[in-house]
Design a protein around this motif. Structure first.
Motif, PDB file in Angstrom:
ATOM      1  N   UNK A 128       0.852  -1.186   0.000  1.00  0.00           N
ATOM      2  CA  UNK A 128       0.000   0.000   0.000  1.00  0.00           C
ATOM      3  C   UNK A 128       0.892   1.242   0.000  1.00  0.00           C
ATOM      4  N   UNK A 129       0.497   2.258  -0.751  1.00  0.00           N
ATOM      5  CA  UNK A 129       1.148   3.551  -0.573  1.00  0.00           C
ATOM      6  C   UNK A 129       0.543   4.222   0.649  1.00  0.00           C
ATOM      7  N   UNK A 130       1.356   5.029   1.302  1.00  0.00           N
ATOM      8  CA  UNK A 130       0.920   5.747   2.500  1.00  0.00           C
ATOM      9  C   UNK A 130       0.954   7.243   2.195  1.00  0.00           C
ATOM     10  N   UNK A 131      -0.213   7.883   2.239  1.00  0.00           N
ATOM     11  CA  UNK A 131      -0.303   9.316   1.950  1.00  0.00           C
ATOM     12  C   UNK A 131       0.105  10.098   3.198  1.00  0.00           C
ATOM     13  N   UNK A 132       1.103  10.951   3.056  1.00  0.00           N
ATOM     14  CA  UNK A 132       1.551  11.718   4.217  1.00  0.00           C
ATOM     15  C   UNK A 132       1.471  13.214   3.924  1.00  0.00           C
ATOM     16  N   UNK A 133       1.291  13.976   4.992  1.00  0.00           N
ATOM     17  CA  UNK A 133       1.236  15.427   4.880  1.00  0.00           C
ATOM     18  C   UNK A 133       2.652  15.967   4.655  1.00  0.00           C
ATOM     19  N   UNK A 134       2.730  17.227   4.267  1.00  0.00           N
ATOM     20  CA  UNK A 134       4.042  17.843   4.089  1.00  0.00           C
ATOM     21  C   UNK A 134       4.823  17.735   5.394  1.00  0.00           C
ATOM     22  N   UNK A 180      -7.636   5.647   5.684  1.00  0.00           N
ATOM     23  CA  UNK A 180      -7.743   6.741   4.717  1.00  0.00           C
ATOM     24  C   UNK A 180      -6.430   6.995   3.989  1.00  0.00           C
ATOM     25  N   UNK A 181      -5.324   6.720   4.647  1.00  0.00           N
ATOM     26  CA  UNK A 181      -4.027   7.062   4.082  1.00  0.00           C
ATOM     27  C   UNK A 181      -3.429   5.946   3.204  1.00  0.00           C
ATOM     28  N   UNK A 182      -4.052   4.792   3.171  1.00  0.00           N
ATOM     29  CA  UNK A 182      -3.479   3.679   2.412  1.00  0.00           C
ATOM     30  C   UNK A 182      -4.225   3.456   1.100  1.00  0.00           C
ATOM     31  N   UNK A 183      -3.455   3.147   0.054  1.00  0.00           N
ATOM     32  CA  UNK A 183      -4.006   2.809  -1.257  1.00  0.00           C
ATOM     33  C   UNK A 183      -3.257   1.602  -1.795  1.00  0.00           C
ATOM     34  N   UNK A 184      -3.959   0.508  -2.104  1.00  0.00           N
ATOM     35  CA  UNK A 184      -3.255  -0.666  -2.664  1.00  0.00           C
ATOM     36  C   UNK A 184      -2.544  -0.293  -3.962  1.00  0.00           C
ATOM     37  N   UNK A 185      -1.374  -0.889  -4.169  1.00  0.00           N
ATOM     38  CA  UNK A 185      -0.621  -0.575  -5.375  1.00  0.00           C
ATOM     39  C   UNK A 185       0.153  -1.791  -5.864  1.00  0.00           C
TER      40      UNK A 185
END
Length: 251
Positions: free
Chosen positions: A105-111, A142-147
């Motif tokens: 999974x990609x992990x979406x992080x803030x700046x 919310x922060x994870x997206x399978x890839x």
């Protein structure tokens, strides 16, 4: 449990521990923080040799030559383990040791506050969040997206036949022992004999101390691979090889 591994030395890992302690009451265990600097492959190898001995945990690994660039952060699910790391392949070999099938999974992080210390600002908070959510919930965060689009890392495979093997040096440990990618099975039935390493005759022994101090030997290390060593000395110096160098073994 959350484990930490990096090439940071000291004191940077303390800041990561502090961030995690602010967010969760997880037990924190250090794997190592003295991996060779920015050497993704060496870190990946040692992770394969250590993480399988841990109970289910979140493993936070930061060896990150691309820090501050647009490389992704990833979380890898391997059965009941999760591995949090930069997207450079550093945790993929260990994940495959932990499970037959892995999910990335990609992990979406803030700046982040710093473009040079994502261990503190990105990966430590991610590890704490994954720990508290639970590995089973990774796909629901919310922060994870399978890839399927991620950096992979696989170790090269040695070529073997009845006459011997040709491979390369994977790592050199702190004792100077040279770990190759040649499977130890090629030495089956040959302990007590000699083989030729790059054309030179070398005894095959099960233990370093089976020979006099300073003597070279070929053995099978705890990792299961052929190892070039010296009793109470450095194999890399005695054999004149380093990481990535070819090794030829003639039986």
């Amino acid at each position: 449990m959350i484990t930490l591994a990096s090439d940071f030395g000291t004191p940077y890992p303390a800041a990561m521990r502090g961030v995690i302690c602010q967010r969760t009451d997880a037990r924190i265990e250090d794997i190592a923080h003295d991996f060779p600097r920015q050497n993704v492959r060496t870190a990946a190898f040692w992770l394969t040799q250590t993480l399988p001995y841990f109970p289910p945990a979140v493993h936070c690994v930061v060896v990150d030559p691309g820090v501050g660039t647009d490389r992704d952060a990833v979380v890898v699910r391997a059965d009941d383990h999760a591995l949090v790391a930069p997207d450079n392949g550093v945790v993929l070999p260990a994940a495959r040791e932990l499970a037959d099938t892995v999910e990335v999974f990609t992990w979406a992080y803030d700046d982040p506050a710093s473009s040079t210390f994502h261990g503190r600002d990105v990966f430590a908070p991610a590890a704490a969040a994954v720990h508290d959510a639970g590995v089973d919930a990774l796909g629901d965060l919310d922060r994870t997206t399978p890839t399927d689009d991620y950096a992979d890392l696989r170790f090269p495979t040695a070529e073997t036949d009845d006459d011997g093997a040709t491979g390369e040096v994977l790592v050199v440990d702190g004792f100077g022992n040279v770990v190759t990618n040649i499977p130890g099975s090629v030495l089956e039935g040959r302990f007590g004999d000699t083989v030729r390493v790059d054309g030179e005759s070398v005894p095959v022994r099960r233990a370093y101390a089976a020979l006099d101090p300073g003597e070279r030997l070929v053995t099978v290390g705890s990792h299961g691979n052929v190892e070039l060593a010296v009793n109470r000395g450095r194999g890399d110096e005695a054999f004149g090889v380093g990481v990535g160098d070819p090794v030829s073994l003639s039986l």
